[in-house]
Motif scaffolding. Structure first.
Motif, PDB file in Angstrom:
ATOM      1  N   VAL A   1    -139.377  16.455  12.633  1.00 25.72           N
ATOM      2  CA  VAL A   1    -139.529  15.548  13.770  1.00 25.72           C
ATOM      3  C   VAL A   1    -139.352  14.112  13.283  1.00 25.72           C
ATOM      4  CG1 VAL A   1    -141.074  14.720  15.583  1.00 25.72           C
ATOM      5  CG2 VAL A   1    -141.124  17.135  14.911  1.00 25.72           C
TER       6      VAL A   1
ATOM      7  N   SER B   1    -139.924  12.008  19.165  1.00 28.07           N
ATOM      8  CA  SER B   1    -138.957  12.929  18.571  1.00 28.07           C
ATOM      9  C   SER B   1    -137.546  12.478  18.921  1.00 28.07           C
ATOM     10  CB  SER B   1    -139.194  14.360  19.078  1.00 28.07           C
ATOM     11  OG  SER B   1    -138.277  15.261  18.488  1.00 28.07           O
TER      12      SER B   1
ATOM     13  N   SER C   1    -139.746  10.354  14.203  1.00 27.59           N
ATOM     14  CA  SER C   1    -140.434   9.448  15.124  1.00 27.59           C
ATOM     15  C   SER C   1    -140.010   8.017  14.815  1.00 27.59           C
ATOM     16  CB  SER C   1    -141.947   9.599  14.989  1.00 27.59           C
ATOM     17  OG  SER C   1    -142.343  10.936  15.281  1.00 27.59           O
TER      18      SER C   1
END
Length: 356
Positions: A223, A177, A225
């Motif tokens: 989120v 994150s 990534s």
């Protein structure tokens, strides 16, 4: 049965609490696209988003989020962006779909990722497909063992390329994150280039979608990534999270590193990071990507179709959309046809690209 139409921002804390409570009555409703945060977010940037609040004498029985466009044409919220659609309602809700549309002041509501087992819209399915899901309930190691057994050569190749990436570019690391706005912008730039390269519509040319993605990132509902080789991002994924569930949304990678299959390495890293952060399922969205067959643990049936009342707007919508949708369905249902259509789009993208 009482049906009240509200704008998302008019929902109070008690309504939102009830929405989340109803989500717990059906595992499919755990998907982030079915969470109130998604409807609230889209509603910040689009004036056509509404929510039908359905109540009985005992209290709120369900929520039906939708968009209402000109001529009474209705769509699911975030139509074209969402990989799961439907009504958030108690399983036993007894309601007529056309009566719901009448209360919402729409003549037609079309859907393409509807939860297929919802009884309300079952008579209106035209095509049924599936959405693949990664199940991380038993942890990452258990899931990876299953994926490896399903496609051992593919798994071996991806792990080999990951080691090669580390040797030739830099040590491979991941951030599950990332709060970096710059990295989010880089992902959107990569995704725009991919859309243009493959002949697809570039969603990030629409300012409201860019603002929506940034909003979800800033609020934590989204989120970001990141997979890195050394200090260079090579693959990224932006997904939505609601509790223990994640919905895949925008994956992209740097084409400079395409020979290492950074997207596939990134998917494994995403699953590992998600499991470590308490996520037990990743919804991958429907589509013709073969890698999803390798990664999936289970599937959820989803449907495409339309509910229509006898209105002029519904007739106009049929003429404009239904024949095109049927042609697209044929392509999605036939792997050879899908591959051919994909090649045509890529060729078209190359032809329309201005020469330097």
């Amino acid at each position: 049965m009482k049906i009240e139409i509200l704008r998302p921002g008019e929902l109070g804390s008690s309504e939102l609490e009830r929405w989340r409570e109803i989500q717990g009555t059906d595992p499919a409703l755990a998907n982030p696209f079915m969470a109130p945060e998604f409807t609230l977010g889209v509603g910040r940037f689009r004036k056509d988003v509404h929510v039908a609040v359905i109540s009985s004498a005992t209290g709120i029985e369900g929520f039906f989020p939708y968009e209402r466009h000109g001529a009474g044409v209705g769509h699911p919220v975030g139509f074209g962006l969402t990989d799961l659609q439907g009504i958030v309602a108690e399983p036993g809700l007894d309601l007529d779909a056309k009566a719901l549309l009448r209360a919402c002041r729409i003549g037609v509501w079309d859907f393409d990722h509807l939860i297929a087992h919802q009884r309300l819209f079952a008579p209106y399915h035209q095509v049924t497909r599936v959405e693949p899901i990664i199940d991380l309930t038993a942890g990452y190691a258990a899931w990876e063992t299953e994926a490896k057994a399903l496609a051992p050569k593919t798994h071996k190749t991806i792990k080999y390329k990951e080691r090669k990436l580390g040797r030739e570019v830099g040590e491979v690391s991941t951030t599950f994150s990332s709060a970096s706005a710059d990295e989010l912008q880089r992902l959107m730039d990569w995704k725009s280039a991919q859309y243009q390269r493959t002949g697809r519509t570039d969603r990030f040319t629409r300012p409201w979608i860019v603002d929506l993605v940034r909003h979800f990132h800033e609020t934590g509902f989204g989120v970001l990534s990141v997979l890195r080789a050394g200090d260079r991002p090579v693959s990224m994924h932006f997904g939505l999270r609601s509790g223990h569930a994640m919905a895949g949304w925008f994956p992209a990678y740097d084409t400079e590193f395409g020979r290492y299959s950074p997207g596939m390495i990134g998917h494994l890293a995403l699953a590992s990071g998600a499991a470590a952060d308490g996520i037990t399922e990743i919804w991958m969205g429907r589509g013709g990507k073969e890698f999803k067959e390798w990664l999936k643990s289970r599937e959820l049936p989803i449907a495409e179709g339309r509910v229509a009342r006898p209105t002029p707007g519904a007739g106009w919508h049929w003429v404009r959309h239904v024949p095109v949708n049927r042609l697209r369905d044929a392509a999605l249902s036939n792997p050879k046809f899908y591959a051919q259509a994909d090649r045509v789009l890529k060729t078209y993208a190359k032809l329309r690209k201005p020469s330097s």
